[in-house]
Design an enzyme around this catalytic site. Structure first.
Site, PDB file in Angstrom:
ATOM      1  N   HIS A 115       0.807  -1.224   0.000  1.00  0.00           N
ATOM      2  CA  HIS A 115       0.000   0.000   0.000  1.00  0.00           C
ATOM      3  C   HIS A 115       0.840   1.273   0.000  1.00  0.00           C
ATOM      4  O   HIS A 115       0.386   2.318  -0.461  1.00  0.00           O
ATOM      5  CB  HIS A 115      -0.975   0.008   1.185  1.00  0.00           C
ATOM      6  CG  HIS A 115      -0.332   0.147   2.521  1.00  0.00           C
ATOM      7  ND1 HIS A 115       0.212  -0.924   3.199  1.00  0.00           N
ATOM      8  CD2 HIS A 115      -0.150   1.226   3.327  1.00  0.00           C
ATOM      9  CE1 HIS A 115       0.697  -0.512   4.361  1.00  0.00           C
ATOM     10  NE2 HIS A 115       0.496   0.784   4.468  1.00  0.00           N
ATOM     11  N   ASP A 116       2.075   1.206   0.493  1.00  0.00           N
ATOM     12  CA  ASP A 116       2.929   2.399   0.537  1.00  0.00           C
ATOM     13  C   ASP A 116       3.932   2.463  -0.606  1.00  0.00           C
ATOM     14  O   ASP A 116       4.848   3.289  -0.578  1.00  0.00           O
ATOM     15  CB  ASP A 116       3.689   2.451   1.867  1.00  0.00           C
ATOM     16  CG  ASP A 116       2.863   3.050   2.995  1.00  0.00           C
ATOM     17  OD1 ASP A 116       1.900   3.784   2.703  1.00  0.00           O
ATOM     18  OD2 ASP A 116       3.166   2.773   4.169  1.00  0.00           O
ATOM     19  N   ASP A 139      -4.286  -0.136   9.010  1.00  0.00           N
ATOM     20  CA  ASP A 139      -3.082   0.687   8.842  1.00  0.00           C
ATOM     21  C   ASP A 139      -3.014   1.744   9.937  1.00  0.00           C
ATOM     22  O   ASP A 139      -1.985   1.906  10.610  1.00  0.00           O
ATOM     23  CB  ASP A 139      -3.106   1.333   7.456  1.00  0.00           C
ATOM     24  CG  ASP A 139      -1.857   2.154   7.168  1.00  0.00           C
ATOM     25  OD1 ASP A 139      -0.797   1.811   7.723  1.00  0.00           O
ATOM     26  OD2 ASP A 139      -1.940   3.118   6.393  1.00  0.00           O
ATOM     27  N   LYS A 198       5.242   5.685  -2.110  1.00  0.00           N
ATOM     28  CA  LYS A 198       6.129   6.566  -1.345  1.00  0.00           C
ATOM     29  C   LYS A 198       7.573   6.470  -1.821  1.00  0.00           C
ATOM     30  O   LYS A 198       8.436   7.195  -1.315  1.00  0.00           O
ATOM     31  CB  LYS A 198       6.064   6.219   0.141  1.00  0.00           C
ATOM     32  CG  LYS A 198       4.755   6.643   0.805  1.00  0.00           C
ATOM     33  CD  LYS A 198       4.763   6.353   2.293  1.00  0.00           C
ATOM     34  CE  LYS A 198       3.475   6.810   2.954  1.00  0.00           C
ATOM     35  NZ  LYS A 198       3.450   6.501   4.409  1.00  0.00           N
ATOM     36  N   HIS A 228       1.110   9.874  -2.998  1.00  0.00           N
ATOM     37  CA  HIS A 228       1.578   8.485  -3.075  1.00  0.00           C
ATOM     38  C   HIS A 228       0.496   7.467  -3.451  1.00  0.00           C
ATOM     39  O   HIS A 228       0.820   6.469  -4.089  1.00  0.00           O
ATOM     40  CB  HIS A 228       2.314   8.082  -1.789  1.00  0.00           C
ATOM     41  CG  HIS A 228       1.446   7.685  -0.647  1.00  0.00           C
ATOM     42  ND1 HIS A 228       0.997   8.577   0.285  1.00  0.00           N
ATOM     43  CD2 HIS A 228       0.955   6.471  -0.277  1.00  0.00           C
ATOM     44  CE1 HIS A 228       0.267   7.936   1.181  1.00  0.00           C
ATOM     45  NE2 HIS A 228       0.220   6.662   0.867  1.00  0.00           N
ATOM     46  N   HIS A 278      -6.942   3.955  -0.572  1.00  0.00           N
ATOM     47  CA  HIS A 278      -6.717   3.560   0.822  1.00  0.00           C
ATOM     48  C   HIS A 278      -6.584   4.734   1.798  1.00  0.00           C
ATOM     49  O   HIS A 278      -6.498   4.524   3.007  1.00  0.00           O
ATOM     50  CB  HIS A 278      -5.517   2.597   0.940  1.00  0.00           C
ATOM     51  CG  HIS A 278      -4.159   3.241   0.864  1.00  0.00           C
ATOM     52  ND1 HIS A 278      -3.529   3.541  -0.315  1.00  0.00           N
ATOM     53  CD2 HIS A 278      -3.300   3.618   1.846  1.00  0.00           C
ATOM     54  CE1 HIS A 278      -2.344   4.079  -0.068  1.00  0.00           C
ATOM     55  NE2 HIS A 278      -2.183   4.145   1.246  1.00  0.00           N
ATOM     56  N   HIS A 279      -6.605   5.974   1.275  1.00  0.00           N
ATOM     57  CA  HIS A 279      -6.630   7.142   2.162  1.00  0.00           C
ATOM     58  C   HIS A 279      -7.946   7.922   2.031  1.00  0.00           C
ATOM     59  O   HIS A 279      -8.038   9.070   2.471  1.00  0.00           O
ATOM     60  CB  HIS A 279      -5.438   8.066   1.894  1.00  0.00           C
ATOM     61  CG  HIS A 279      -4.185   7.626   2.588  1.00  0.00           C
ATOM     62  ND1 HIS A 279      -4.035   7.677   3.963  1.00  0.00           N
ATOM     63  CD2 HIS A 279      -3.028   7.101   2.103  1.00  0.00           C
ATOM     64  CE1 HIS A 279      -2.836   7.219   4.292  1.00  0.00           C
ATOM     65  NE2 HIS A 279      -2.213   6.850   3.180  1.00  0.00           N
TER      66      HIS A 279
END
Length: 283
Positions: A151-152, A233, A155, A180, A204-205
């Site tokens: 998921h990151d 998360d 970044k 990101h 996801h954010h």
């Protein structure tokens, strides 16, 4: 192209001829060379390519080899044989390269951000527990685990100073951080293994109340896997802390989840999560 040319030069002798053949292809002529010696040169080329990266992407070369062993042999047929071998190898490598690129991105992110590997592993385990409790299919559970690990990935473009900053992130830096999910989405779209989770990675954010980013989705507009990830998360960051946030106790985490159920998080998921995680605070 320059690095590929450097690899070829290092693998060949001074008397060998290396020429741009067209597009991303090179032709290498090895005078007075046996088939075995040509194979050895080919092996040196492949080994040399492994030492180079371009923007965290490993340099990959496909090589075809043919030998003109008789005086009357048509050189065009020899070239065609070498080209056929190269295209066969390129087709085989094409299936492997996306995963190699993904592994390189993942490694680069871990090097940039110290907590990422441990964080990803913990989030994966928790996301799987929640997915199972919700009765999701094995395929969806696998996707939840994959999403938790990657998921990151977006970044990777961020500066290490931002990722590991001890203080609150400045507004200008926050704009960079908020990119990101979109970057991760673009990466996922180009890697077959991650394609099924691309939309969830992008979302996801997002927040249950529609105040998240990047699309401002609300409620069940947000993919279920993205809602699961957003919850586990955030919980992991609260429980274990990060470069800019101190860790919280179990009671504090549970209270925080209840406080934001229906605004930041899916309230149904919060209820199930608190039950399966045996938090001391229940809805």
């Amino acid at each position: 192209m320059k690095k590929a040319a450097r690899v070829l030069k290092q693998a060949c002798r001074k008397e060998d001829i290396i020429a741009r053949w067209g597009g991303d292809e090179f032709a290498v002529l090895l005078p007075q060379t046996s088939a075995q010696a040509a194979d050895e040169a080919t092996a040196r080329m492949k080994e040399g390519a492994r030492k180079y990266e371009v923007g965290h992407i490993p340099l990959s070369i496909s090589v075809g080899r043919a030998t003109k062993s008789k005086k009357g042999q048509c050189i065009q047929e020899v070239i065609r044989e070498a080209e056929d071998g190269m295209y066969r190898q390129k087709l085989f490598q094409r299936k492997q390269i996306p995963n190699q690129v993904l592994q390189s991105f993942e490694q680069a992110l871990y090097q940039k951000c110290n907590y990422s590997r441990q964080h990803g592993d913990r989030v994966k385990k928790t996301a799987l527990r929640l997915a199972k409790a919700l009765g999701l299919s094995s395929k969806k559970q696998e996707q939840a685990a994959l999403l938790a690990v990657y998921h990151d990935i977006g970044k990777i473009v961020l500066d290490e100073q931002i990722l590991n900053k001890k203080q609150a992130i400045a507004p200008q830096q926050w704009k960079q951080v908020k990119r990101h999910p979109e970057i991760g989405y673009n990466i996922a779209q180009s890697v077959p293994r991650l394609c099924p989770i691309a939309e969830s990675l992008l979302a996801h954010h997002e927040r249950w109340d529609g105040k998240g980013y990047p699309q401002g989705l609300a409620g069940e507009q947000i993919p279920l896997l993205a809602r699961i990830l957003a919850l586990v998360d955030a919980c992991d960051v609260m429980e274990h802390g990060c470069s800019y946030k101190k860790r919280m106790g179990a009671d504090e985490v549970a209270a925080e989840l209840k406080k934001h159920a229906g605004t930041q998080f899916d309230p149904h998921l919060v209820k199930i999560f608190l039950q399966i995680e045996n938090k001391s605070f229940c809805l």
